[in-house]
Design an enzyme around this catalytic site. Sequence first.
Site, PDB file in Angstrom:
ATOM      1  N   LEU A 508       0.826  -1.209   0.000  1.00  0.00           N
ATOM      2  CA  LEU A 508       0.000   0.000   0.000  1.00  0.00           C
ATOM      3  C   LEU A 508       0.857   1.254   0.000  1.00  0.00           C
ATOM      4  CD1 LEU A 508      -2.622  -1.081   2.668  1.00  0.00           C
ATOM      5  CD2 LEU A 508      -3.015  -0.831   0.229  1.00  0.00           C
ATOM      6  N   GLY A 510       5.066   2.872   1.332  1.00  0.00           N
ATOM      7  CA  GLY A 510       6.307   2.681   2.070  1.00  0.00           C
ATOM      8  C   GLY A 510       6.637   3.975   2.766  1.00  0.00           C
ATOM      9  N   GLY A 511       7.089   3.881   3.986  1.00  0.00           N
ATOM     10  CA  GLY A 511       7.481   5.100   4.683  1.00  0.00           C
ATOM     11  C   GLY A 511       8.800   4.839   5.344  1.00  0.00           C
ATOM     12  N   GLY A 512       9.167   5.733   6.201  1.00  0.00           N
ATOM     13  CA  GLY A 512      10.437   5.589   6.881  1.00  0.00           C
ATOM     14  C   GLY A 512      10.481   4.404   7.815  1.00  0.00           C
ATOM     15  N   PHE A 513       9.341   4.050   8.363  1.00  0.00           N
ATOM     16  CA  PHE A 513       9.353   2.970   9.343  1.00  0.00           C
ATOM     17  C   PHE A 513       9.335   1.601   8.690  1.00  0.00           C
ATOM     18  CE2 PHE A 513       6.909   6.441  11.346  1.00  0.00           C
ATOM     19  CZ  PHE A 513       7.880   6.808  12.247  1.00  0.00           C
ATOM     20  N   VAL A 516       3.910  -0.881   4.157  1.00  0.00           N
ATOM     21  CA  VAL A 516       2.582  -1.311   4.585  1.00  0.00           C
ATOM     22  C   VAL A 516       1.976  -2.186   3.492  1.00  0.00           C
ATOM     23  CG1 VAL A 516       0.326  -0.546   5.371  1.00  0.00           C
ATOM     24  CG2 VAL A 516       2.322   0.878   5.769  1.00  0.00           C
ATOM     25  N   LYS A 530       1.832  -3.304   8.829  1.00  0.00           N
ATOM     26  CA  LYS A 530       3.010  -2.460   8.702  1.00  0.00           C
ATOM     27  C   LYS A 530       4.215  -3.243   9.181  1.00  0.00           C
ATOM     28  CE  LYS A 530       4.120   2.305   9.453  1.00  0.00           C
ATOM     29  NZ  LYS A 530       3.233   3.063   8.627  1.00  0.00           N
ATOM     30  N   ASP A 626       4.986  13.177  13.947  1.00  0.00           N
ATOM     31  CA  ASP A 626       5.128  13.027  12.496  1.00  0.00           C
ATOM     32  C   ASP A 626       3.793  13.268  11.804  1.00  0.00           C
ATOM     33  OD1 ASP A 626       6.494  12.575  10.153  1.00  0.00           O
ATOM     34  OD2 ASP A 626       6.386  10.395  10.277  1.00  0.00           O
TER      35      ASP A 626
END
Length: 832
Positions: A508, A510-513, A516, A530, A626
């Site tokens: 779905l 992608g982020g820094g963590f 997903v 996630k 954030d």
Amino acid sequence: MVLRNHSCSPIHLILLYFCISAFASLADDTISGNRALSGNQTLVSTGDNFVLGFFKPGKSPRHYIGIWYNKVPKQTVVWVANRETPVSDPNSAKLLISAGNLVLINELGAQIWSTAVNQTSSVNSSLAAVLRDDGNLVLSDGSGSGSNPRSGRVLWQSLDNPVHTWLPGGKLSYDKITKEKQLLTSWKNAEDPAMGLFSLELDPNGSRYLIKWNRSQGYWTSGAWNGHIFSLVPEMRLNYIYNFSYVNNENETYFTYSLYNPTIISRFIMDVSGQIKQLSWVNGDWNLFWTQPREQCQVHDYCGGFGSCQNALPFCSCLPGFRVRNQSDWDLNDYLGGCVREMSLQCNGNGTGSNGRGDRFWSVSDVKLPVNEKQLTVGSVGECESSCFNDCSCTAYAYEEGRGCLVWNGELVNLQRLNEGDGNGKVIHIRLSASSQVFSASNNSKGSMIGIVVGCVGVGLVIVAVVVGLIWRRRRRAVGNSKAVEGSLVAFAYKDLQNATKNFSDKLGGGGFGSVFKGTLPDSTVIAAKKLESITQGEKQFRTEVSTIGTIQHVNLVRLRGFCSEGSKKLLVYDYMENGSLDSHLFYANETKFLDWETRYQIALGIARGLSYLHEKCRDCIIHCDIKPENILLDPEFCPKVADFGLAKLMGRDFSRVLTTMRGTRGYLAPEWISGVAITAKADVYSYGMMLFELVSGRRNSENSENGTVKFFPSWAANAIVNGGDVLVLLDPVLDRNADEEQVLKICKIACWCIQDDENTRPSMGQVVQILEGLMDVNVPPIPRSLQVFVESQEHIVFFTDSSCTDQSSQAKSNTSSASTNSKNSALSSKG
Ligand SMILES: *[C@@H]1O[C@H](CO)[C@@H](O)[C@H](O)[C@H]1NC(C)=O
Ligand SMILES: *[C@@H]1O[C@H](CO)[C@@H](O)[C@H](O)[C@H]1NC(C)=O
Ligand SMILES: *[C@@H]1O[C@H](CO)[C@@H](O)[C@H](O)[C@H]1NC(C)=O
Ligand SMILES: *[C@@H]1O[C@H](CO)[C@@H](O)[C@H](O)[C@H]1NC(C)=O
Ligand SMILES: *[C@@H]1O[C@H](CO)[C@@H](O)[C@H](O)[C@H]1NC(C)=O
Ligand SMILES: *[C@@H]1O[C@H](CO)[C@@H](O)[C@H](O)[C@H]1NC(C)=O
Ligand SMILES: *[C@@H]1O[C@H](CO)[C@@H](O)[C@H](O)[C@H]1NC(C)=O
Ligand SMILES: *[C@@H]1O[C@H](CO)[C@@H](O)[C@H](O)[C@H]1NC(C)=O
Ligand SMILES: *[C@@H]1O[C@H](CO)[C@@H](O)[C@H](O)[C@H]1NC(C)=O
């Protein structure tokens, strides 16, 4: 002279007093005469700020002489003597004055390090090395006044011989007479202080600093000193912590800085990540508030040859058909070794590879192309491919409209993976052996995203799957069946999530963590899983944090259903939100499908309610840290749900790294991050304000306009509302002025109050809710000082803060008292 043992270190004042009185007339910050420092003996500076002694970085068995902070519990080394020549037994190694120098003798009696001062006439006994309270180790002779080494002539000092840390008072200079430069150089990795490949140096011709790779390839510049700031570091203007100066005289050129408040512990480093960073010790942790280059992938060759970089964790991976060259280096975040082929090239096969021989091309899309391409003048894609194919040294080609045929020889360097659908994404065709796994794993020779997933993940997947299988089997025995309930949360087995998400195939976002993935549970509930990257927390702490997050429930917060924690595999499982995230509706909307004004207003109110609950109403209150459109999800009714709350605490120190590398984040960070002070809930208020402007305008605040100049929307909006006039011109053009003018004005005023420089002037989220609900009125805001700066330096919109939200600071300290008065300097005025 006396050396003090750790047993006497000044933990308690009484002990300290004992130490001093025991060795009454002698200083324990000095090496002189015939005495030597050895084993666990240390020097401590007079004000107790710094310690010098042997240290051992991380799990390394090697010992070094170094200087570290005495008042920082987490040993933080600021200078290393023998960075290239460690000793293995500090008890038989010695640091002493010999032949006019401070030298280090190893366990075999060999001299392995020296201050290397060239002088013939000095007498050993009058030389002394003093550890000063600013962290400077100074070798001086007694020529000053009598035999006191403290006032003698300075022969050598550690501040002039920096390693990776530039302390306040230090300088990185260019000596015009000897033509020598001082360098700040990274460690090789976190456990090896040997000289790494990244360095910061002064370019005297341009009166600017450069970061270079291997002292040759520059990849960042500060811009020229203009008398006040370095031109490409506009955030220096807003500084109120550091006293900067740039000195240029007939002997030397240098830049130096000091702290206005000397009790602040702050250091500037050339990090192993290839970035320069300024960190301050706040609330028991190192707080990062400035770094350059901002994005990890801007660091030249960070992931090595045939590596691919992405600006999200994990930063480096190998291209399809390649594997990590040296896993132990890689595990220490030293990626320079890059990747090697899994199958060597055939090259002379001259076939299509259908029989498993010869070479073939594997296509990878959504990439930024590597550096050092060669342009060929050929007419078509086909010719481009065959030119590359027929040249054994050609490792990849790309065919671009406009530039035509590009080919690469040798290792591919600086290839970057972009998000799917990124407008700048290109396709590259990489030469692999036709018998390479990637071709058999997929019949799709065109590759694309699937290629990357199969290639990069798939390489490890086989091994991982086996290991996971083993671990899982072991776990399964312990847990019993795959699910167990912890509070209201479900503890998922990794295997179940793998099945639910079809082996993490439907990404779905992608982020820094971490990324997903969409999934469906056996009871057909749709979930978003996630996958968290590089959690530094222990198992117990992780579970505690997760169950805390699990207890926080509100209609405007995304609900956590459960989690998975199996060794390093950590996932959070949320309700799936059909309408995706706010950014997709705001920034990528089209003429027919966009959020109308009423919906936007309700979204603003919903987010405010969710945040107000997080800050003020729940038991373990948390600061989100954030807030941005990507973290606001929309349910089928477009009711907003705040996502990712609690992650700042969960991620611990890694959070800062994530924040500094995520694109777009910087636009939402509050200026107090730069001061290194504790972060309060008002930092979220700031981010919320920035987001409100985007909700009104329908575009990113920091977006460039067509002609390349930057118009910073909040500056424009703030001026418009302060000076009066038509507020509907601020509105997203797709709305075609269809909005309640009073509401638009109200939201812009709130936004402007929220982004005030002084956090005490910003309203609380609870007050924002009241204003939006119409229970309170809002005054005309002043224009924030920081916006005035942006008006001045239009050419460089570089946000001035990058920082961390650490464990300690993410606990809410909401300040509701300040903005409640009905004064001119307050957002509020009572209704009626
Ligand atoms: C320092 O070393 C000495 C001798 O090796 C040892 O007896 C002493 O316990 C050590 N002190 C500390 C604080 O480690
Ligand atoms: C200085 O120290 C060196 C090495 O310890 C020694 O050889 C030399 O004789 C000393 N010189 C003086 C003048 O004491
Ligand atoms: C040290 O000084 C001597 C004599 O002045 C000179 O010959 C020698 O080259 C110098 N060495 C260095 C490393 O500068
Ligand atoms: C400064 O520029 C001149 C001429 O371009 C060049 O010869 C010299 O090496 C440069 N100096 C440094 C320190 O880069
Ligand atoms: C760095 O540069 C030197 C020459 O200046 C070269 O010999 C060395 O191989 C380079 N290192 C890497 C990792 O490329
Ligand atoms: C700033 O630094 C300069 C020299 O480095 C010094 O002269 C000046 O007093 C300092 N200013 C303050 C306010 O500390
Ligand atoms: C430059 O060096 C010379 C000789 O060491 C010295 O006399 C002079 O004062 C220095 N100039 C400055 C500005 O420090
Ligand atoms: C990886 O690199 C380290 C040094 O950085 C070296 O000691 C080790 O042998 C290397 N491992 C392999 C498998 O090459
Ligand atoms: C492929 O075969 C042709 C003719 O057989 C030969 O000229 C060419 O050099 C070969 N290409 C390579 C890459 O070996």
